[in-house]
Design a protein around this motif. Sequence first.
Motif, PDB file in Angstrom:
ATOM      1  N   GLU A 117       0.818  -1.214   0.000  1.00 13.40           N
ATOM      2  CA  GLU A 117       0.000   0.000   0.000  1.00 13.40           C
ATOM      3  C   GLU A 117       0.853   1.265   0.000  1.00 13.40           C
ATOM      4  O   GLU A 117       1.868   1.344   0.682  1.00 13.40           O
ATOM      5  CB  GLU A 117      -0.908  -0.002   1.231  1.00 13.40           C
ATOM      6  CG  GLU A 117      -1.938   1.125   1.242  1.00 13.40           C
ATOM      7  CD  GLU A 117      -2.896   1.011   2.422  1.00 13.40           C
ATOM      8  OE1 GLU A 117      -2.977   1.956   3.218  1.00 13.40           O
ATOM      9  OE2 GLU A 117      -3.550  -0.055   2.546  1.00 13.40           O
ATOM     10  N   CYS A 118       0.404   2.246  -0.799  1.00 17.90           N
ATOM     11  CA  CYS A 118       1.084   3.545  -0.828  1.00 17.90           C
ATOM     12  C   CYS A 118       0.768   4.285   0.474  1.00 17.90           C
ATOM     13  O   CYS A 118      -0.402   4.465   0.819  1.00 17.90           O
ATOM     14  CB  CYS A 118       0.605   4.354  -2.032  1.00 17.90           C
ATOM     15  SG  CYS A 118       1.191   6.065  -2.009  1.00 17.90           S
ATOM     16  N   CYS A 121      -1.365   7.858  -0.549  1.00 19.02           N
ATOM     17  CA  CYS A 121      -2.758   7.866  -1.027  1.00 19.02           C
ATOM     18  C   CYS A 121      -3.496   6.558  -0.769  1.00 19.02           C
ATOM     19  O   CYS A 121      -4.645   6.397  -1.185  1.00 19.02           O
ATOM     20  CB  CYS A 121      -2.794   8.192  -2.518  1.00 19.02           C
ATOM     21  SG  CYS A 121      -2.032   6.923  -3.563  1.00 19.02           S
ATOM     22  N   ASN A 122      -2.808   5.602  -0.122  1.00 17.40           N
ATOM     23  CA  ASN A 122      -3.394   4.305   0.247  1.00 17.40           C
ATOM     24  C   ASN A 122      -3.778   3.418  -0.932  1.00 17.40           C
ATOM     25  O   ASN A 122      -4.482   2.432  -0.772  1.00 17.40           O
ATOM     26  CB  ASN A 122      -4.611   4.494   1.168  1.00 17.40           C
ATOM     27  CG  ASN A 122      -4.268   5.304   2.393  1.00 17.40           C
ATOM     28  OD1 ASN A 122      -4.831   6.358   2.635  1.00 17.40           O
ATOM     29  ND2 ASN A 122      -3.306   4.829   3.178  1.00 17.40           N
ATOM     30  N   LYS A 123      -3.332   3.761  -2.128  1.00 19.94           N
ATOM     31  CA  LYS A 123      -3.570   2.902  -3.284  1.00 19.94           C
ATOM     32  C   LYS A 123      -2.789   1.609  -3.077  1.00 19.94           C
ATOM     33  O   LYS A 123      -1.662   1.624  -2.569  1.00 19.94           O
ATOM     34  CB  LYS A 123      -3.113   3.607  -4.567  1.00 19.94           C
ATOM     35  CG  LYS A 123      -3.519   2.865  -5.833  1.00 19.94           C
ATOM     36  CD  LYS A 123      -3.186   3.662  -7.097  1.00 19.94           C
ATOM     37  CE  LYS A 123      -3.583   2.872  -8.335  1.00 19.94           C
ATOM     38  NZ  LYS A 123      -3.309   3.611  -9.586  1.00 19.94           N
ATOM     39  N   LYS A 124      -3.383   0.480  -3.472  1.00 20.28           N
ATOM     40  CA  LYS A 124      -2.751  -0.816  -3.229  1.00 20.28           C
ATOM     41  C   LYS A 124      -2.183  -1.401  -4.523  1.00 20.28           C
ATOM     42  O   LYS A 124      -2.724  -1.196  -5.615  1.00 20.28           O
ATOM     43  CB  LYS A 124      -3.759  -1.780  -2.602  1.00 20.28           C
ATOM     44  CG  LYS A 124      -4.160  -1.355  -1.184  1.00 20.28           C
ATOM     45  CD  LYS A 124      -4.975  -2.399  -0.475  1.00 20.28           C
ATOM     46  CE  LYS A 124      -5.253  -2.000   0.973  1.00 20.28           C
ATOM     47  NZ  LYS A 124      -5.970  -3.033   1.707  1.00 20.28           N
ATOM     48  N   VAL A 131       5.032  -0.005  -5.691  1.00 17.31           N
ATOM     49  CA  VAL A 131       4.785   1.044  -4.681  1.00 17.31           C
ATOM     50  C   VAL A 131       5.926   2.056  -4.713  1.00 17.31           C
ATOM     51  O   VAL A 131       5.709   3.272  -4.698  1.00 17.31           O
ATOM     52  CB  VAL A 131       4.662   0.457  -3.252  1.00 17.31           C
ATOM     53  CG1 VAL A 131       4.450   1.573  -2.235  1.00 17.31           C
ATOM     54  CG2 VAL A 131       3.524  -0.535  -3.178  1.00 17.31           C
ATOM     55  N   LYS A 132       7.152   1.542  -4.814  1.00 21.74           N
ATOM     56  CA  LYS A 132       8.339   2.398  -4.837  1.00 21.74           C
ATOM     57  C   LYS A 132       8.291   3.351  -6.044  1.00 21.74           C
ATOM     58  O   LYS A 132       8.555   4.551  -5.913  1.00 21.74           O
ATOM     59  CB  LYS A 132       9.597   1.520  -4.884  1.00 21.74           C
ATOM     60  CG  LYS A 132      10.881   2.281  -4.640  1.00 21.74           C
ATOM     61  CD  LYS A 132      12.064   1.318  -4.615  1.00 21.74           C
ATOM     62  CE  LYS A 132      13.370   2.066  -4.432  1.00 21.74           C
ATOM     63  NZ  LYS A 132      14.540   1.158  -4.423  1.00 21.74           N
ATOM     64  N   HIS A 134       5.560   4.123  -7.760  1.00 16.51           N
ATOM     65  CA  HIS A 134       4.372   4.959  -7.606  1.00 16.51           C
ATOM     66  C   HIS A 134       4.629   6.158  -6.695  1.00 16.51           C
ATOM     67  O   HIS A 134       4.127   7.257  -6.948  1.00 16.51           O
ATOM     68  CB  HIS A 134       3.214   4.113  -7.060  1.00 16.51           C
ATOM     69  CG  HIS A 134       2.063   4.925  -6.566  1.00 16.51           C
ATOM     70  ND1 HIS A 134       1.135   5.518  -7.404  1.00 16.51           N
ATOM     71  CD2 HIS A 134       1.699   5.261  -5.292  1.00 16.51           C
ATOM     72  CE1 HIS A 134       0.249   6.183  -6.674  1.00 16.51           C
ATOM     73  NE2 HIS A 134       0.559   6.037  -5.399  1.00 16.51           N
ATOM     74  N   LEU A 135       5.393   5.945  -5.646  1.00 15.86           N
ATOM     75  CA  LEU A 135       5.698   7.025  -4.698  1.00 15.86           C
ATOM     76  C   LEU A 135       6.337   8.225  -5.386  1.00 15.86           C
ATOM     77  O   LEU A 135       6.196   9.370  -4.947  1.00 15.86           O
ATOM     78  CB  LEU A 135       6.607   6.509  -3.583  1.00 15.86           C
ATOM     79  CG  LEU A 135       5.883   5.873  -2.385  1.00 15.86           C
ATOM     80  CD1 LEU A 135       6.867   5.151  -1.485  1.00 15.86           C
ATOM     81  CD2 LEU A 135       5.106   6.923  -1.576  1.00 15.86           C
ATOM     82  N   HIS A 138       4.248  11.095  -6.344  1.00 13.95           N
ATOM     83  CA  HIS A 138       3.965  12.058  -5.270  1.00 13.95           C
ATOM     84  C   HIS A 138       5.150  12.997  -5.037  1.00 13.95           C
ATOM     85  O   HIS A 138       4.973  14.193  -4.810  1.00 13.95           O
ATOM     86  CB  HIS A 138       3.633  11.322  -3.972  1.00 13.95           C
ATOM     87  CG  HIS A 138       2.381  10.498  -4.033  1.00 13.95           C
ATOM     88  ND1 HIS A 138       1.130  11.039  -4.253  1.00 13.95           N
ATOM     89  CD2 HIS A 138       2.188   9.146  -3.919  1.00 13.95           C
ATOM     90  CE1 HIS A 138       0.221  10.069  -4.256  1.00 13.95           C
ATOM     91  NE2 HIS A 138       0.837   8.909  -4.064  1.00 13.95           N
TER      92      HIS A 138
END
Length: 504
Positions: A117-118, A121-124, A131-132, A134-135, A138
């Motif tokens: 989970e991020c 934004c709590n996206k899974k 996740v890494k 995706h971060l 941000h």
Amino acid sequence: MITRKKFSQCPVRNGPLCDANSLRTRTKKESCECPVCKKKISHRRNLPTHLRRHTGEKPFECTVCNKKFNQASDVKIHLRTHTGEKPFECAVCNKKFNHASKVKIHLRTHTGEKSFECPVCNKKFKHASTVKSHLRTHTGEKPFECTVCNKKFNEASDLRKHLRTHTGEKPFECAVCNKKFKQASDVKIHLRTHTGEKPFECAVCNKKFNQASDVKIHLRTHTGEKPFECAVCNKKFNQASDVKIHLRTHTGEKPFECTVCNKKFNHASKVKIHLRTHTGEKSFECPVCNKKFKHASTVKSHLRTHTGEKPFECTVCNKKFNEASDLRKHLRTHTGEKPFECAVCNKKFKQASDVKIHLRTHTGEKPFECAVCNKKFNQASDVKIHLRTHTGEKPFECTVCNKKFSHASKVKIHLRTHTGEKSFECAVCNKKFSRTDNLRTHLRTHTGEQPYECTVCNKKFSRTGNLRTHLRTHTGEKSFECAVCNKKFSRTDNLRTHLRTHTG
């Protein structure tokens, strides 16, 4: 009673057996911390491998392609890309993989599990690595930089793909037609052109596509969404690529060239379409009348001639059209807009094609020739109209007196003889005329202009008709004959005067 396993030597340091307290102390010492990033390493023997991530050292090399790795085990896994070996199999669908970890990741496509989970934004996500990556959406971090053009990316894989735009490398090949691609995913999508597979469907109209991204773009035709805007004229588009192509109308850039005639175009697809003018290829056929066309879009427009459909309506006068381009042209009759200008005399026109035709009045070019008399014209439509002088065809009829004409514009002019309409007024004496050419001729009575000159005696005239009549005095031609006595005359007015001698 608990039986304890006995050791002949210490399992930690492979030395002499020590007491229990000493054994626990040594085991704790085996875990350690990276001196660079302070990461906790579970076993001291893994520290050298971890440190190579900081030093960039890759001491292990593939014997096939010489690619280097920082672990011997990575070479072993990598070699399977050369051998094709896939020893690990999914227990659900039997798909095979070259690494055990890939099976574990793949299983999540069956279970739907998203364990990562991020924290923002709590996206899974299914993978920790995702996740890494995706971060960075941000943080805005783009740690991977192209060494050629310095463009930055937030994923190493994106950098690798981008580098191929510089090298031209296309390592992925279609097994059917051998076409090569820069990305493996492109091969997968391309293969659908061979299989006809279209797995992605529009939820609104059920139209099918071979790419998920095409469905997303297509949906905008239903929503009317146009999220991409031209920075020059603010025109909006539903695809980013369309903005890029449109910008060339501002820059004049035409990077695509015809290999036959070297004509340049602002889009690759236009070269492909243009080439058909050289080959004569007409690949698209009307299912109703079997007429063939060079473009698929032309078939679509042509079909409306069978159905009578006119889906494009003018918001001013409600006139309907079967093509959007015809509606755009028509709207200019309301707005008076003339966006196309002659580069020679600055005269403005409503259509680009009109500028092209008009330019021939400057160059004298007449590329269209009559097959009967070889007379040349600067428009193809003029040849068609001219041919009626040979065939005698008069397809346009006056609705009042049924007189027939060879051209629609002549009917319009003729109708003024019934209505008495005289729309064209002399700015000098206010005399009115039903035709512009009559007004032009009349204006010469004020200016004294005589643009038509006899090539024999250099006498000048204000009208071409007067010059033709005058030329007969040199040639002796008498084209007008009396129907009673067959006497001939060079002028119609002389014939009319003579006819009175018969009628009294």
